[in-house]
Design a protein around this motif. Structure first.
Motif, PDB file in Angstrom:
ATOM      1  N   ALA A 188       1.786  -8.779  -1.336  1.00  0.00           N
ATOM      2  CA  ALA A 188       0.668  -8.225  -2.095  1.00  0.00           C
ATOM      3  C   ALA A 188       1.148  -7.665  -3.428  1.00  0.00           C
ATOM      4  N   SER A 193      -3.018  -5.282  -3.507  1.00  0.00           N
ATOM      5  CA  SER A 193      -2.825  -4.063  -2.715  1.00  0.00           C
ATOM      6  C   SER A 193      -3.942  -3.057  -2.958  1.00  0.00           C
ATOM      7  N   ARG A 199      -0.274  -1.531   1.156  1.00  0.00           N
ATOM      8  CA  ARG A 199       0.830  -1.161   0.284  1.00  0.00           C
ATOM      9  C   ARG A 199       1.282  -2.372  -0.530  1.00  0.00           C
ATOM     10  N   ARG A 200       1.735  -2.097  -1.721  1.00  0.00           N
ATOM     11  CA  ARG A 200       2.272  -3.168  -2.557  1.00  0.00           C
ATOM     12  C   ARG A 200       3.471  -3.804  -1.855  1.00  0.00           C
ATOM     13  N   SER A 202       3.123  -5.671   0.821  1.00  0.00           N
ATOM     14  CA  SER A 202       2.730  -5.993   2.197  1.00  0.00           C
ATOM     15  C   SER A 202       2.478  -7.495   2.338  1.00  0.00           C
ATOM     16  N   ARG A 227      -5.649  -9.953   4.523  1.00  0.00           N
ATOM     17  CA  ARG A 227      -4.840  -8.817   4.951  1.00  0.00           C
ATOM     18  C   ARG A 227      -4.248  -9.104   6.326  1.00  0.00           C
TER      19      ARG A 227
END
Length: 255
Positions: A188, A193, A199-200, A202, A227
């Motif tokens: 991400a 994110s 979270r960045r 992820s 996600r």
């Protein structure tokens, strides 16, 4: 209190899973708080947290952090046996689905888009960024590029329309007849994110797809990012018909 949490949380997850499947916790309702579940099972809140994380990974409960978990119900499994849009699949499964256009603009096609849509670089296309939610939770970002010939019909669709596929069929009689899907995993970025509330860095499941009409005319080229834990994809094949093609660097699914 719990002294074998490492093994106990698996059993707790199993009990909660069975309760969800029985309908003890209705779709859209909240699970009991961590404190309540910890007291019920006589374990630590950390053990409960691990158990609920298992259910989130299976798609039975929402995976949003910092809030009580929302029950999804059964596993979110999308099959490639039929060419349905995300909204059509979600509605058929009984989920509450919503969508919101965050950005929409006309521009020239880049080199990749031109190849996928059978255009020349610079030909007009419509670029749309859309956020999709299930049961009120953001689960997927669509970055879709529509060929110029269908752009006016897409622009007429309300920004909060649930199913673009259904809207295009009702407006201009467009039928998506063929799809090619490329599936991989990506990290991400800043925008992903923020919009998906993760979270960045992820992991996100990415599905890139091109869809065409019965005549083979390309309609859209899309980069969809899910996600982690929000959905699973199912593939059914046999000795007579195997739609799965493995290639170096990507996984292609023909529907």
């Amino acid at each position: 209190m719990d002294t074998t949490g490492g093994a106990r949380y698996v059993g707790i997850a199993a009990e909660l899973r069975e309760a969800i499947m029985r309908g003890e916790y209705a779709v859209g309702s909240q699970l009991p708080s961590e404190t309540t579940l910890a007291a019920r099972f006589e374990v630590s809140r950390g053990t409960v947290r691990h158990a609920v994380a298992l259910l989130a990974a299976e798609g039975l409960v929402g995976s949003r952090q910092g809030a009580r978990r929302i029950v999804v119900g059964r596993e979110r499994s999308q099959s490639f046996a039929e060419l349905n849009s995300f909204a059509q699949w979600a509605q058929a499964m009984g989920y509450r689905v919503s969508g919101q256009v965050l950005e929409q603009r006309r521009r020239g096609a880049d080199a990749t888009e031109a190849v996928r849509l059978a255009l020349q670089p610079g030909d007009p296309v419509l670029s749309v960024l859309r956020l999709r939610s299930l049961e009120g939770e953001p689960v997927m970002l669509e970055r879709t590029v529509y060929a110029g010939w269908i752009a006016p019909a897409v622009e007429r669709i309300p920004p909060d329309c649930e199913s673009i596929t259904q809207a295009l069929y009702e407006d201009v009689g467009l039928v998506f007849a063929y799809g090619e899907h490329l599936i991989d995993a990506v990290a991400a970025g800043v925008e992903d994110s923020r919009l998906l509330v993760v979270r960045r860095g992820s992991p996100l499941l990415r599905q890139r797809r091109v869809t065409t009409t019965h005549e083979g005319r390309p309609v859209e080229w899309s980069d969809d990012r899910y996600r982690a834990g929000s959905v699973t994809f199912s593939i059914r094949n046999s000795v007579d018909a195997n739609p799965l093609v493995r290639q170096m660097g990507d996984l292609r699914l023909m529907t």
